[in-house]
Scaffold this motif. Structure first.
Motif, mmCIF file in Angstrom:
data_model
loop_
_atom_site.group_PDB
_atom_site.id
_atom_site.type_symbol
_atom_site.label_atom_id
_atom_site.label_comp_id
_atom_site.label_asym_id
_atom_site.label_seq_id
_atom_site.Cartn_x
_atom_site.Cartn_y
_atom_site.Cartn_z
ATOM 1 N N ARG B 13 0.820 -1.256 -0.006
ATOM 2 C CA ARG B 13 0.056 -0.112 -0.111
ATOM 3 C C ARG B 13 0.682 1.325 -0.085
ATOM 4 N N PRO B 14 1.627 1.362 -0.932
ATOM 5 C CA PRO B 14 2.543 2.667 -0.955
ATOM 6 C C PRO B 14 1.596 3.639 -1.195
ATOM 7 N N GLN B 15 2.208 5.206 -0.766
ATOM 8 C CA GLN B 15 1.265 6.192 -0.811
ATOM 9 C C GLN B 15 1.699 6.960 -1.984
ATOM 10 N N LEU B 16 2.999 7.293 -2.016
ATOM 11 C CA LEU B 16 3.706 8.344 -3.156
ATOM 12 C C LEU B 16 4.297 7.367 -4.341
ATOM 13 N N GLY B 17 4.087 7.987 -5.453
ATOM 14 C CA GLY B 17 4.360 7.345 -6.530
ATOM 15 C C GLY B 17 5.967 7.729 -6.664
ATOM 16 N N ILE B 113 13.508 -15.046 -1.661
ATOM 17 C CA ILE B 113 13.527 -14.161 -0.551
ATOM 18 C C ILE B 113 12.747 -12.738 -0.964
ATOM 19 N N ALA B 114 12.243 -12.467 -0.143
ATOM 20 C CA ALA B 114 11.413 -10.940 -0.201
ATOM 21 C C ALA B 114 11.728 -9.998 1.045
ATOM 22 N N PHE B 115 11.803 -8.759 0.591
ATOM 23 C CA PHE B 115 11.826 -7.787 1.569
ATOM 24 C C PHE B 115 10.542 -7.104 1.604
ATOM 25 N N VAL B 116 9.727 -6.761 2.563
ATOM 26 C CA VAL B 116 8.479 -6.244 2.579
ATOM 27 C C VAL B 116 8.446 -5.143 3.368
ATOM 28 N N PHE B 117 8.063 -3.828 2.679
ATOM 29 C CA PHE B 117 7.867 -2.632 3.327
ATOM 30 C C PHE B 117 6.417 -1.901 3.432
ATOM 31 N N GLY B 118 6.001 -1.515 4.529
ATOM 32 C CA GLY B 118 4.765 -1.117 4.503
ATOM 33 C C GLY B 118 4.410 0.346 4.048
ATOM 34 N N PRO B 119 3.397 0.911 4.063
ATOM 35 C CA PRO B 119 3.058 2.236 3.633
ATOM 36 C C PRO B 119 3.888 3.284 4.749
ATOM 37 N N GLU B 120 3.860 4.677 3.920
ATOM 38 C CA GLU B 120 4.904 5.221 4.360
ATOM 39 C C GLU B 120 4.529 5.880 5.781
ATOM 40 N N ARG B 121 2.968 6.199 5.911
ATOM 41 C CA ARG B 121 2.593 6.664 7.119
ATOM 42 C C ARG B 121 2.688 5.778 8.284
#
Lengths: 248, 248
Positions: B13-17, B113-121
């Motif tokens: 769910r990334p917010q910013l392009g 392998i995966a690196f998982v990053f969440g939304p900015e806020r």
């Protein structure tokens, strides 16, 4: 000098306020506070730098502006130029890791250290690199060496901070829970064995020892705490025996 | 699987392009190419992501979009959740350096392998972190731990690339058959959930999420192979459903 010997960051002719802000934000993340800006393209103060800095806003506000690199590094003892390519220059070219090792030794002796970054599009001029003591080049895929200014700064600052933190602590872990004893495990296995026998899990007697062993290995590998073993046993009990009134 | 065993990057769910683009750019710098995007806020394709990606433009163009993390990681063997804080969760929490050491060993055995990053806020939801095998937390100044999404990705990818450059020579072995995917785990959990509901395991509704989360963390920690997951599922089935005639 920063009281903690943290490096000064010098941005030479930065073009985008967003990048100045991103550098300041990373400085805050990695324990640095002194930012110097040489001839920023869009003047100073820069609204976008402030917006992008997030928790590093105070670093942008306290930044000092200089007309050229020479004046910006007047009180610096040892300067490291961040460049994408190891230039054809008789100057030590180091990886970030190797540079930070040197820097921590230098800072411990009281040297004021600076990281110097060039403009986004062109990087530092050769004569600016010459003014620095060494080159730091971030290892990248060979055909794809152009890092964003903010990102280069993140890597150097992270590597600096990591090495300074290593001396204080080692990796964190979240496992505070009480360790389980082998007795806890044996009780779990005995309980499980009982259910498996009741359910006629082992159809072929000669495979039973290997199957038991495999299941034990699988479960043991989770390195469960005492509480986790109790949780698992409680789950098994309810699955196999259903809810029972507690004995009083 | 990426032919070079480079990690997959999953942005949830990334917010910013701009941030998606920055991540892709860093992926290109550090030798990674497979980007997956879960439910991007501003839809897909994203013009700003393409603009910001620079040399990583082709990575953005080739990115795959998924509706949720579960589907994005269906074929992943081992997932690392990037979080700013070591959550209060029974899961290994590693520095990037320690994580990459493990990852290089895992990838050498054929693990995806995966690196998982969440939304900015907000970062990843707890239940998303639970789906991952370990947490990676970038060491920062204690009061200033919020890194920009692009910058977090840079640090992890840099650390990965640095260690892979160090280790090019190490031999690879072949244990592909043994590895389990996240889909295997999801199926196990779904099966277990069904039994637990039938058995009225969760008596208090408000505790259910935490109980489920703890059980998932415990089981995942065993890092079971596909065969082991099948063994465990077979055992559960017999315990909860009894022996059944096999379907022919």
């Amino acid at each position: 000098m920063p009281k903690d010997n943290a490096p000064i960051v010098i941005l030479v002719r930065p073009q985008l306020g967003e990048n100045i802000g991103a550098v300041a934000r990373a400085m805050g993340n990695f324990g640095c506070s002194e930012l110097r800006v040489v001839a920023p393209r869009d003047g100073w103060p820069n609204r976008k730098a402030l917006e992008m800095a997030s928790d590093g806003k105070s670093i942008v506000e306290a930044a000092k502006v200089f007309p050229d690199l020479a004046s910006a590094m007047h009180d610096v003892h040892i300067a490291y130029a961040a460049t994408a390519r190891a230039r054809d220059m008789a100057k030590p070219a180091l990886t970030p890791q190797a540079a930070m090792k040197k820097i921590h030794g230098q800072a411990a002796k009281g040297s004021r250290i600076a990281f110097v970054f060039g403009p986004e599009r062109t990087g530092l001029e050769n004569e600016e690199v010459v003014m620095c003591d060494a080159i730091v080049t971030i290892p990248t895929a060979p055909k794809n060496f152009s890092l964003n200014l903010g990102q280069s700064a993140v890597v150097l600052l992270y590597e600096w901070f990591k090495q300074s933190a290593e001396k204080k602590t080692s990796a964190r872990s979240t496992q505070h829970a009480a360790l389980s004893t082998k007795k806890d495990w044996q009780e779990l296995f005995a309980q499980l064995d009982g259910y498996l026998e009741d359910a006629n899990y082992y159809r072929t007697a000669h495979k039973k020892p290997v199957m038991r062993q495999n299941m034990r290995n699988m479960l043991l590998r989770g390195a469960w705490s005492e509480q986790e073993i109790r949780t698992f046993r409680g789950m098994l009990r309810i699955l196999c025996e259903g809810r029972k009134p507690r004995k009083s």
